[in-house]
Design an enzyme around this catalytic site. Structure first.
Site, short mmCIF file in Angstrom:
data_model
loop_
_atom_site.label_atom_id
_atom_site.label_comp_id
_atom_site.label_asym_id
_atom_site.label_seq_id
_atom_site.Cartn_x
_atom_site.Cartn_y
_atom_site.Cartn_z
N TYR A 1 0.85 -1.19 0.00
CA TYR A 1 0.00 0.00 0.00
C TYR A 1 0.89 1.24 0.00
O TYR A 1 1.53 1.55 1.00
CB TYR A 1 -0.90 -0.03 1.23
CG TYR A 1 -2.09 0.91 1.20
CD1 TYR A 1 -2.32 1.78 0.14
CD2 TYR A 1 -3.00 0.90 2.25
CE1 TYR A 1 -3.42 2.62 0.14
CE2 TYR A 1 -4.11 1.75 2.25
CZ TYR A 1 -4.31 2.61 1.19
OH TYR A 1 -5.39 3.45 1.19
N LYS B 1 -0.95 -0.98 -4.29
CA LYS B 1 -2.17 -0.19 -4.12
C LYS B 1 -1.75 1.26 -3.91
O LYS B 1 -0.97 1.55 -2.99
CB LYS B 1 -2.98 -0.70 -2.94
CG LYS B 1 -4.27 0.08 -2.71
CD LYS B 1 -5.02 -0.44 -1.49
CE LYS B 1 -6.30 0.36 -1.27
NZ LYS B 1 -6.98 -0.05 -0.02
#
Length: 323
Positions: free
Chosen positions: A143, A168
């Site tokens: 992330y 992400k």
């Protein structure tokens, strides 16, 4: 875990990626029965995957024991129908511990959250995520946001790391994302989404990702998180279908009539990316409790405005408001 590779199961999802809120009881304890209901309803509504105990699920507020109990509950409710991924974060040692707890609970993969607080260089970040990836057999999605922002060269190294299957993006720098995708496509052949056989995944992870997904789609990024799915699955599904079919007229109508007003309301308070979503779930009749400190509840007026925004969104699905 299921036998199908996680990347293959996520490549072309039939529905939104579901990030459930974590339910709490009147005394502030985790409400597993309500949480199970929330997860089950999301899967039955058409979620393509469950991301348990991540940002919307208040990963930061859960003890390791609560975390594992919630992940296990999500896995049991999914029963193999959709993959279940779990958050893992903080410093390297704790991130490894959470990763192993998720694996023990039966998760199919991990969303590796940014490290706690510190601003690290690229070499330190790479070492951190490599250690997390090596700690279990679970595939890892990294992330990117806040204090974990990568150069294109670093993402190439992540893509070459065993166990890391995707990135992400919660930063929103489209120029950087374009350079990242290009670098992985050219320097890690076979690992880039859209490169003709590669399976490295990219996700739009901005809050209320639908608001920016048309722009991400232009980069070839088709996967995105949907917090709206928690409380308005019909709207989230309609938007997802519009994106998949290229129906930009429907997408624009939902953006103009629902998503933009929701995002503007979300901007009215700190922590509303979680607290307002949780209020939305309660408005739909499921008492998932309040957020835990340090987050705080939306004001009464903001909850009323949220109800109105949701009502307008549903009216758009019924064909009202079309000009």
């Amino acid at each position: 875990m299921t036998s199908a590779p996680l990347a293959a199961r996520l490549t072309a999802p039939s529905g939104p990626l579901f990030f459930p809120v974590t339910a709490y009881g009147p005394g502030g304890e985790v409400g597993l029965d309500v949480y199970r209901t929330h997860v089950r309803r999301g899967i039955e509504a058409g979620a393509a995957a469950v991301f348990a105990c991540c940002g919307t699920g208040e990963f930061h507020a859960l003890t390791p024991e609560e975390f594992q109990a919630c992940v296990r509950a999500a896995v049991e409710e999914a029963a193999g129908r959709v993959p279940v991924l779990a958050g893992a974060g903080y410093g390297t040692a704790l991130a490894v511990r959470y990763a192993r707890l998720a694996e023990e609970a039966g998760a199919d993969g991990l969303l590796a959250m940014p490290p706690y607080l510190v601003l690290a260089g690229q070499e330190g970040l790479l070492r951190h995520y490599r250690e997390v990836a090596a700690a279990t057999s679970l595939p890892v999605i990294v992330y990117q946001r806040d204090n974990a922002v990568f150069t294109p060269e670093s993402v190439v190294e992540l893509a070459r790391t065993d166990g890391i299957v995707g990135l992400k993006d919660g930063l929103g720098d489209l120029d950087l994302m374009q350079r990242v995708i290009s670098a992985v496509r050219t320097e890690a052949p076979g690992d880039g989404e859209g490169s003709g056989g590669g399976d490295f995944l990219y996700f739009n992870g901005l809050p209320t990702a639908e608001q920016t997904q048309l722009a991400y789609r232009a980069l070839g990024v088709t996967l995105y998180s949907s917090a709206v799915f928690c409380f308005a699955p019909e709207i989230a599904l309609a938007f997802h279908r519009a994106l998949r079919s290229g129906d930009d007229a429907v997408a624009h109508r939902l953006l103009d009539g629902f998503y933009r007003p929701f995002v503007e309301l979300r901007a009215q308070g700190r922590g509303y990316a979680v607290a307002l979503v949780k209020a939305g779930v309660r408005l739909r009749g499921l008492d998932v409790g309040e957020v835990r400190p340090p987050l705080q509840e939306p004001s009464e007026d903001h909850v009323k405005q949220l109800a109105q925004v949701i009502e307008r969104g549903h009216a758009l699905l019924d064909g009202e408001g079309r000009k």
